[in-house]
Design an enzyme around this catalytic site. Structure first.
Site, PDB file in Angstrom:
ATOM      1  N   HIS A  65      32.051  11.361 -17.953  1.00  0.00           N
ATOM      2  CA  HIS A  65      31.843  10.642 -16.689  1.00  0.00           C
ATOM      3  C   HIS A  65      31.502   9.177 -16.943  1.00  0.00           C
ATOM      4  O   HIS A  65      31.725   8.332 -16.082  1.00  0.00           O
ATOM      5  CB  HIS A  65      30.745  11.318 -15.851  1.00  0.00           C
ATOM      6  CG  HIS A  65      29.463  11.517 -16.593  1.00  0.00           C
ATOM      7  ND1 HIS A  65      29.212  12.648 -17.344  1.00  0.00           N
ATOM      8  CD2 HIS A  65      28.361  10.737 -16.720  1.00  0.00           C
ATOM      9  CE1 HIS A  65      28.010  12.553 -17.891  1.00  0.00           C
ATOM     10  NE2 HIS A  65      27.478  11.401 -17.534  1.00  0.00           N
ATOM     11  N   PRO A 114      34.725  17.803 -18.365  1.00  0.00           N
ATOM     12  CA  PRO A 114      34.016  19.091 -18.344  1.00  0.00           C
ATOM     13  C   PRO A 114      33.000  19.101 -19.492  1.00  0.00           C
ATOM     14  O   PRO A 114      33.389  19.123 -20.669  1.00  0.00           O
ATOM     15  CB  PRO A 114      35.134  20.116 -18.565  1.00  0.00           C
ATOM     16  CG  PRO A 114      36.396  19.405 -18.165  1.00  0.00           C
ATOM     17  CD  PRO A 114      36.173  17.974 -18.565  1.00  0.00           C
ATOM     18  N   LEU A 115      31.728  19.029 -19.166  1.00  0.00           N
ATOM     19  CA  LEU A 115      30.705  18.744 -20.170  1.00  0.00           C
ATOM     20  C   LEU A 115      30.660  19.801 -21.271  1.00  0.00           C
ATOM     21  O   LEU A 115      30.872  20.982 -21.035  1.00  0.00           O
ATOM     22  CB  LEU A 115      29.341  18.598 -19.500  1.00  0.00           C
ATOM     23  CG  LEU A 115      29.235  17.402 -18.540  1.00  0.00           C
ATOM     24  CD1 LEU A 115      27.873  17.372 -17.860  1.00  0.00           C
ATOM     25  CD2 LEU A 115      29.498  16.092 -19.275  1.00  0.00           C
ATOM     26  N   ASP A 154      22.592  14.986 -21.904  1.00  0.00           N
ATOM     27  CA  ASP A 154      21.834  16.217 -21.645  1.00  0.00           C
ATOM     28  C   ASP A 154      22.733  17.315 -21.089  1.00  0.00           C
ATOM     29  O   ASP A 154      22.570  18.489 -21.416  1.00  0.00           O
ATOM     30  CB  ASP A 154      20.706  15.936 -20.645  1.00  0.00           C
ATOM     31  CG  ASP A 154      19.649  14.998 -21.202  1.00  0.00           C
ATOM     32  OD1 ASP A 154      19.276  15.160 -22.375  1.00  0.00           O
ATOM     33  OD2 ASP A 154      19.198  14.110 -20.462  1.00  0.00           O
ATOM     34  N   ILE A 186      17.601  12.136 -17.600  1.00  0.00           N
ATOM     35  CA  ILE A 186      18.067  12.120 -16.208  1.00  0.00           C
ATOM     36  C   ILE A 186      19.379  12.886 -16.084  1.00  0.00           C
ATOM     37  O   ILE A 186      20.270  12.757 -16.924  1.00  0.00           O
ATOM     38  CB  ILE A 186      18.291  10.664 -15.725  1.00  0.00           C
ATOM     39  CG1 ILE A 186      16.970   9.883 -15.727  1.00  0.00           C
ATOM     40  CG2 ILE A 186      18.938  10.628 -14.338  1.00  0.00           C
ATOM     41  CD1 ILE A 186      15.959  10.353 -14.694  1.00  0.00           C
ATOM     42  N   SER A 384      41.316  43.712 -35.003  1.00  0.00           N
ATOM     43  CA  SER A 384      41.916  44.199 -33.760  1.00  0.00           C
ATOM     44  C   SER A 384      43.065  43.308 -33.292  1.00  0.00           C
ATOM     45  O   SER A 384      44.108  43.789 -32.855  1.00  0.00           O
ATOM     46  CB  SER A 384      40.855  44.270 -32.658  1.00  0.00           C
ATOM     47  OG  SER A 384      39.829  45.174 -33.003  1.00  0.00           O
ATOM     48  N   GLU A 411      34.437  32.630 -27.874  1.00  0.00           N
ATOM     49  CA  GLU A 411      35.796  32.422 -27.349  1.00  0.00           C
ATOM     50  C   GLU A 411      36.008  31.009 -26.793  1.00  0.00           C
ATOM     51  O   GLU A 411      37.035  30.374 -27.068  1.00  0.00           O
ATOM     52  CB  GLU A 411      36.104  33.452 -26.248  1.00  0.00           C
ATOM     53  CG  GLU A 411      36.146  34.888 -26.723  1.00  0.00           C
ATOM     54  CD  GLU A 411      34.792  35.582 -26.725  1.00  0.00           C
ATOM     55  OE1 GLU A 411      34.735  36.779 -27.058  1.00  0.00           O
ATOM     56  OE2 GLU A 411      33.775  34.923 -26.386  1.00  0.00           O
ATOM     57  N   PHE A 437      38.981  38.602 -22.554  1.00  0.00           N
ATOM     58  CA  PHE A 437      37.949  37.622 -22.873  1.00  0.00           C
ATOM     59  C   PHE A 437      38.481  36.195 -22.967  1.00  0.00           C
ATOM     60  O   PHE A 437      37.722  35.280 -23.301  1.00  0.00           O
ATOM     61  CB  PHE A 437      37.185  38.061 -24.118  1.00  0.00           C
ATOM     62  CG  PHE A 437      36.528  39.399 -23.903  1.00  0.00           C
ATOM     63  CD1 PHE A 437      35.731  39.610 -22.784  1.00  0.00           C
ATOM     64  CD2 PHE A 437      36.747  40.458 -24.767  1.00  0.00           C
ATOM     65  CE1 PHE A 437      35.153  40.850 -22.540  1.00  0.00           C
ATOM     66  CE2 PHE A 437      36.177  41.699 -24.529  1.00  0.00           C
ATOM     67  CZ  PHE A 437      35.373  41.899 -23.417  1.00  0.00           C
ATOM     68  N   ASP A 469      37.902  52.059 -23.389  1.00  0.00           N
ATOM     69  CA  ASP A 469      36.883  51.016 -23.236  1.00  0.00           C
ATOM     70  C   ASP A 469      36.655  50.647 -21.778  1.00  0.00           C
ATOM     71  O   ASP A 469      35.633  50.058 -21.431  1.00  0.00           O
ATOM     72  CB  ASP A 469      37.262  49.760 -24.039  1.00  0.00           C
ATOM     73  CG  ASP A 469      36.855  49.879 -25.498  1.00  0.00           C
ATOM     74  OD1 ASP A 469      36.049  50.776 -25.823  1.00  0.00           O
ATOM     75  OD2 ASP A 469      37.335  49.077 -26.312  1.00  0.00           O
TER      76      ASP A 469
END
EC number: 2.2.1.1
Length: 664
Positions: A65, A114-115, A154, A186, A384, A411, A437, A469
């Site tokens: 940002h 996207p932080l 932050d 902040i 797997s 992931e 996932f 599962d």
């Protein structure tokens, strides 16, 4: 030249850009300007005249940002980013969008906003640097030798992905990764102590990082000393904790959330100019400050020195030098097309009824021998997902020459790290998890699609075929959501031949991510002509056909193709004119010309059934409202796979029944 005035140039441009756009975030650029000035003018190795110089240092603004910070830095340093570009901040089709976007302005290494994903991309870049260095450097020839620097706030540290990435960075000993924490206390809601009271230095020490605490982010000498100490620590990544004042220079808004995400206003900007002693008009930078910032000559000298080093390396190691140049350029080996075509033809000639996840592993085995640039991995599911092959070698802190990363159960981190590896260059990276996932990683795959970078994801256990599962692990809506993501290529192959074609195309696709979706259970191989094999790459093709125009078309993907074929055989034996279309990739099919699509799915044939063990609604585009869909309309259940396929209607009997009702 007064360093404060050099930093104030960033502050002024940031205030002015946000004010002119009447939108944006002035606080972070003003708070981090002193740190940026020291890093960019005294440490960062880069060449504004060649932003793609392979051995440049990477700089990532994870707190995206604060984009006016990096735009100001690029402009002042001499990149092709004009003052008019800065005046067009946040405007349509400008080179300066609201958050930094890869491919818009030269010098932007990754798209951030996207932080937490910027620091994670930076971890990927640092892994790529360490791995390339281990694979190519020779005694006396360090041709891969650069740092990855990242600014983060932050918010980045509150995001869970920062834990995934920074934990792995410590484990892998990424000594060339240096992160600056903008500790201004902040966030949008106000003072963060009410929701972010972690002991961040101890957190990073626990990850195995070298931590430099309590650095005054407005003291150039302290910042410089911290960077020198960070560069000297080569076995661990470094976190430099810089205490800053958000909106530094704004007399009435500094240190508060008022300057985080809104223009300061003309009166406050005037007051800030007076406070900072900045006497120039909006967007005006005096020539002496431009001269002090200009990095073009220094950058050209640094690249020229590296060119000399590389020439000496090429003389001593000509084969390695040629291979390095090929890989950094993103070119495939010269024998790629011939070798892969032969591999695919051999698979068709030697049928095997195996799970498509096993077919994927076989493709890795065959193609991996051609691709030293493979950099594989899995989120703790290698046995797997079947993502390791005989040439896989684990990448570790002690030996980074490997080509396989054990990402652990991370992931989201894995997927964003792979974005960083792809952005760095020199590798064809892939990761893996269960299809269910990918939900944890969705935003990183979206970022790969937005940036148009190569990120190959292997998603196995693709349906209710997972069985016992149960619904927590059985994907339903995931395939459709991947297909609906712009610029994503999604493949769900039905056998080993389609699986190999999907892998080949994903490896060749350098400008977008690919999702390769594979089954747990064994699938029957389908017979094909050479023409049909060639048509797999078109995403959808006629697998079985009738004489003349069909009265019914069955469209299927993956494990349901053999179901469609069984129904076709029964219906054909009863005299019905039926066609089976295998459609492993709807996006590839949609890109074909109208004539091909009409040849496969004639508009005149409106009686169509789509069969896929995924969400049903996706398929109306292909069957129309007059068609039928045998798909999922609910979550799955916990039971053996065979019982579930029967319960949800994935049987030959049900396909035949639906077909007869449609034809009646």
């Amino acid at each position: 030249m007064n360093r404060k005035q050099l930093a104030n140039a960033i502050r002024a441009l940031s205030m002015d850009g946000v004010q002119k756009a009447n939108s944006g975030h002035p606080g972070a650029p003003m708070g981090m300007a002193d740190i940026a000035e020291v890093l960019w003018r005294s440490h960062l190795n880069h060449n504004p005249q060649n932003p793609n110089w392979a051995d440049r240092d990477r700089f990532v603004l994870s707190n995206g940002h604060g984009s006016m910070l990096i735009y100001s830095l690029l402009h002042l340093s001499g990149y092709e980013l004009s003052i008019d570009d800065l005046k067009n901040f946040r405007q349509l089709h400008s080179k300066t969008p609201g958050h930094p976007e890869y491919g818009y302005a030269p010098g932007i290494e990754t798209t951030t906003g996207p932080l937490g994903q910027g620091i994670t991309n930076a971890v990927g870049m640092a892994i790529a640097e360490k791995a390339l260095a281990a694979q190519f450097n020779k005694p006396g020839h360090d041709i891969v030798d650069h740092f990855t620097y990242v600014f983060m706030g932050d918010g980045c540290l509150m995001e869970g992905i920062s834990h995934e990435a920074c934990s792995l960075a410590g484990t892998l000993g990424l000594g060339k990764l240096i992160a600056f924490w903008d500790d201004n206390g902040i966030s949008i809601d106000g003072h963060v102590e009410g929701w972010f009271s972690d002991d961040t230095p101890k957190r990073f020490e626990a990850y195995g990082w070298h931590v430099i605490p309590a650095v005054d982010g407005h003291d150039a000498d302290a910042i410089n000393a911290a960077i020198e100490a960070a560069k000297a620590e080569t076995s661990r990544p470094t976190l430099i904790c810089t205490k800053t004042i958000i909106g530094f220079g704004s007399p009435n808004k500094a240190g508060s959330h008022d300057c985080h995400g809104a223009p300061l206003g003309n009166d406050e900007i005037k007051a800030a100019r007076e406070f900072l002693g900045w006497e120039y008009a909006p967007f005006e930078i005096p020539t002496d400050i431009y001269a002090a910032w200009d990095a073009k000559q220094a950058g050209a000298s640094k690249e020229a020195a590296w060119d000399e080093k590389f020439a000496a390396y090429a003389k001593a190691y000509p084969a390695e030098a040629a291979e390095y140049k090929r890989r950094v350029a993103g070119e495939l080996p010269a024998n790629w097309e011939a070798a892969t075509s032969e591999i695919i033809a051999n698979l068709q000639a030697n049928p095997a009824n195996i799970a498509s996840r096993k077919a994927s592993q076989n493709a890795l085995e065959a193609f991996g021998k051609l691709l030293p640039e493979f950099m594989g991995g899995s989120a703790d599911l290698a046995p797997s997902n079947l993502t390791m092959w005989s040439g896989s070698k684990s990448l570790t802190a002690e030996d980074a020459s490997g080509n396989y990363i054990h990402y652990g159960v991370r992931e989201f981190g894995m997927t964003a790290i792979i974005n960083g590896i792809a952005l760095h260059g020199g590798f064809v990276p892939y990761g893996a998890t269960f299809l269910m996932f990918m939900e944890y990683a969705r935003n990183a795959m979206r970022m790969a699609a937005l940036m148009k970078v190569q990120n190959i994801q292997v998603y196995t256990h693709d349906s209710i075929g997972l069985g016992e599962d149960g619904p927590t692990h059985q994907p339903v809506e995931q395939i459709a959501s991947l297909r609906m993501t712009p610029n994503m290529s999604t493949w769900r192959p039905c056998d080993q031949v389609e699986s190999a074609v999907a892998w080949k195309l994903a490896i060749e696709r350098k400008d977008a991510p690919s999702a390769l979706i594979f089954s747990r259970q064994n699938l029957a191989q389908q017979p094909r002509s050479a023409e049909q094999v060639a048509n797999i790459a078109k995403g959808g093709y006629i697998l079985k056909d009738c004489a003349g125009q069909p009265e019914l078309i069955l469209i299927a993907t993956g494990s349901e193709v053999e179901l469609a074929v069984a129904a076709y055989e029964q219906l054909s034996a009863e005299g019905k004119a039926v066609r089976v279309v295998s459609m492993p990739s709807t996006d590839a099919f949609d890109k074909q010309d109208a004539a091909y699509r009409e040849a496969v799915l004639p508009a005149a044939v409106t009686k169509r059934i789509a069969i896929e063990a995924g969400i049903a609604d996706f398929w109306y585009k292909y069957v129309g409202f007059g068609g039928r869909i045998i798909g999922m309309t609910s979550f799955g259940e916990s039971a053996p796979a065979g019982e579930l396929f029967k319960l949800f209607g994935f049987t030959t009997e049900n396909v035949v029944k639906q077909a007869k009702e449609l034809l009646a």
